[in-house]
Design an enzyme around this catalytic site. Structure first.
Site, PDB file in Angstrom:
ATOM      1  N   THR A   1      33.806  31.074  41.834  1.00 45.58           N
ATOM      2  CA  THR A   1      33.037  29.847  41.605  1.00 45.58           C
ATOM      3  C   THR A   1      31.743  29.809  42.418  1.00 45.58           C
ATOM      4  O   THR A   1      30.713  29.326  41.940  1.00 45.58           O
ATOM      5  CB  THR A   1      33.911  28.628  41.987  1.00 45.58           C
ATOM      6  OG1 THR A   1      35.022  28.610  41.090  1.00 45.58           O
ATOM      7  CG2 THR A   1      33.166  27.327  41.880  1.00 45.58           C
TER       8      THR A   1
ATOM      9  N   ASP B   1      36.169  36.516  37.873  1.00 42.90           N
ATOM     10  CA  ASP B   1      36.981  35.379  38.268  1.00 42.90           C
ATOM     11  C   ASP B   1      38.118  36.031  39.045  1.00 42.90           C
ATOM     12  O   ASP B   1      38.679  37.042  38.612  1.00 42.90           O
ATOM     13  CB  ASP B   1      37.528  34.680  37.008  1.00 42.90           C
ATOM     14  CG  ASP B   1      38.326  33.443  37.361  1.00 42.90           C
ATOM     15  OD1 ASP B   1      37.875  32.348  37.019  1.00 42.90           O
ATOM     16  OD2 ASP B   1      39.408  33.577  37.981  1.00 42.90           O
ATOM     17  N   SER B   2      38.476  35.489  40.187  1.00 47.74           N
ATOM     18  CA  SER B   2      39.395  36.228  41.059  1.00 47.74           C
ATOM     19  C   SER B   2      40.796  36.366  40.487  1.00 47.74           C
ATOM     20  O   SER B   2      41.600  37.139  40.994  1.00 47.74           O
ATOM     21  CB  SER B   2      39.430  35.619  42.456  1.00 47.74           C
ATOM     22  OG  SER B   2      40.172  34.434  42.478  1.00 47.74           O
ATOM     23  N   SER B   3      41.107  35.668  39.403  1.00 51.04           N
ATOM     24  CA  SER B   3      42.403  35.885  38.744  1.00 51.04           C
ATOM     25  C   SER B   3      42.497  37.323  38.227  1.00 51.04           C
ATOM     26  O   SER B   3      43.588  37.825  37.969  1.00 51.04           O
ATOM     27  CB  SER B   3      42.579  34.965  37.536  1.00 51.04           C
ATOM     28  OG  SER B   3      41.949  33.750  37.736  1.00 51.04           O
TER      29      SER B   3
ATOM     30  N   THR C   1      38.413  31.561  44.818  1.00 51.76           N
ATOM     31  CA  THR C   1      39.432  31.014  45.718  1.00 51.76           C
ATOM     32  C   THR C   1      40.863  31.305  45.252  1.00 51.76           C
ATOM     33  O   THR C   1      41.776  31.345  46.060  1.00 51.76           O
ATOM     34  CB  THR C   1      39.275  29.483  45.854  1.00 51.76           C
ATOM     35  OG1 THR C   1      39.376  28.889  44.559  1.00 51.76           O
ATOM     36  CG2 THR C   1      37.963  29.116  46.504  1.00 51.76           C
ATOM     37  N   ASP C   2      41.031  31.502  43.928  1.00 53.25           N
ATOM     38  CA  ASP C   2      42.403  31.577  43.409  1.00 53.25           C
ATOM     39  C   ASP C   2      43.235  32.693  44.041  1.00 53.25           C
ATOM     40  O   ASP C   2      44.417  32.505  44.312  1.00 53.25           O
ATOM     41  CB  ASP C   2      42.387  31.742  41.877  1.00 53.25           C
ATOM     42  CG  ASP C   2      41.949  30.452  41.193  1.00 53.25           C
ATOM     43  OD1 ASP C   2      42.005  29.389  41.838  1.00 53.25           O
ATOM     44  OD2 ASP C   2      41.546  30.516  40.013  1.00 53.25           O
TER      45      ASP C   2
ATOM     46  N   THR D   1      46.897  30.782  52.888  1.00 56.37           N
ATOM     47  CA  THR D   1      47.371  30.497  51.543  1.00 56.37           C
ATOM     48  C   THR D   1      46.525  29.374  50.964  1.00 56.37           C
ATOM     49  O   THR D   1      46.044  28.510  51.710  1.00 56.37           O
ATOM     50  CB  THR D   1      48.895  30.165  51.576  1.00 56.37           C
ATOM     51  OG1 THR D   1      49.389  30.158  50.244  1.00 56.37           O
ATOM     52  CG2 THR D   1      49.207  28.836  52.229  1.00 56.37           C
TER      53      THR D   1
END
Ligand code: ASP
Length: 339
Positions: A17, A62-64, A94-95, A165
């Site tokens: 993001t 996207d970090s996914s 951030t994910d 986390t």
């Protein structure tokens, strides 16, 4: 602020993001865009700020979509530039940032400089963005060189990477490390918690991950373990079992026990973590967890699931035997658990 203008920091932009542009299809990472935006922020080049260089990964993600390949690539950029910079900032979605922070703590063995992961909940291009503070503070922390480990800075807290986390999908203070003190609190000043800072320094060694088959299974009331037997015993090398409380499973393990035994015989390691964000697994405290211990499962103690996953990748990639991995999973290797 201390004058850090003699320090040099490398910013590695991977996506997320923080750098996304508002396009007709919604927010999306666009190659070359973020550097242009950073160049418009005068404070980033103010007297006293560390000097910085910027690289972006070939594909902004996207970090996914981050996997072991990207973890290895990020670590490799740090290893290749290690002697040229005082510290490193990784801009990341951030994910999965806590997974990446955990992974890098194992891949970058013997690290003696700060590697600070950060990102934002609101893109830099928006008025209320949290990106600006997260980025500027991370560059300062990387330049100061006090936290010589993989850490995560977000919303005023500097955390040990492999203890962190993501705790909120929408708050600007989105991360925490419930089982480890913050490395620093950031208010008017960056106040380091000296007793919490690690010392992992030695000779930096690059220890990349292989694509090890790893799984995470979260237990729930009424779970039918038999349905997962073939995955656990035939397909996976490492399993993180997210149990209730201090390591409890439904049914006292009657159904799970033979599966874990079979998995262990086949060379797999089952690690027991807790669904609670704070506290530790303690196998054998309750009857409901004794079965796990007897069957040969190992305790993840107070490790996060993110860290347990990364540690399984690490140990299998290093080529250890199953017996060795069972022992090492319960030992503190990179500050990831409390002995
Ligand atoms: N989906 C985004 C990512 O992890 C979310 C973020 O960056 O906050 O890449």
């Amino acid at each position: 602020m201390k004058n850090l203008s003699s320090k040099k920091v490398l910013i590695i932009y991977t996506g997320g993001t923080i750098g996304m542009k508002n396009t007709e299809q919604g927010y999306a990472p666009v190659s070359g865009y973020l550097l242009g935006e950073l160049n418009k922020i005068d404070d980033l080049n103010r007297d006293g700020m560390p000097k910085w260089d910027f690289v972006e990964t070939d594909t902004l993600l996207d970090s996914s979509n981050i996997s072991a390949t990207e973890w290895n690539n990020m670590a490799k950029s740090i290893v290749d530039n290690y002697n040229l910079y005082d510290g490193f900032v990784i801009l990341h979605g951030t994910d999965t940032m806590a997974y990446t922070a955990s992974a890098l703590s194992f891949i970058l063995h013997g690290l003696d400089k700060p590697v600070v992961l950060t990102g934002s909940q609101i893109p830099l291009c928006e008025v209320r963005s949290d990106a600006r503070d997260n980025l500027i503070t991370s560059i300062i922390i990387a330049g100061e060189g006090k936290a010589k480990e993989v850490c995560l800075y977000f919303g005023g807290k500097l955390l040990r990477g492999n203890r962190s986390t993501k705790t909120s999908a929408d708050h600007l203070v989105a991360f925490d490390s419930p089982n480890y003190p913050h490395l620093a609190e950031v208010g008017i000043e960056v106040k380091y918690n000296k007793g919490a800072l690690g010392n992992f320094g030695g000779n930096l060694e690059y220890r990349p991950f292989s694509p090890v088959p790893i799984g995470v299974l979260k237990v729930f009331p009424g779970i039918q373990f038999g349905l997962f037997e073939s995955i656990i015993t035939e397909k996976l090398s490492g399993v993180v079992l997210e149990t209730f409380g201090a390591g409890n499973i439904p049914g006292g393990g009657d159904e799970l026990l033979p599966i874990i035994k079979k998995a262990f015989k086949a060379g797999a390691v089952v690690t027991v973590c807790s669904q609670c964000v704070a506290g530790s697994v303690s196998l054998g405290t309750y009857e409901t967890s004794s079965a796990l211990k007897k069957a040969g499962a190992v305790s993840g103690k107070d490790m996060t699931t993110e860290s347990a996953v990364a540690k399984l990748y690490h140990l299998f990639s290093m080529g250890y035997t199953t017996d060795q991995i069972k022992v090492l999973m319960e030992e503190n290797l990179a500050g990831e658990l409390t002995d």
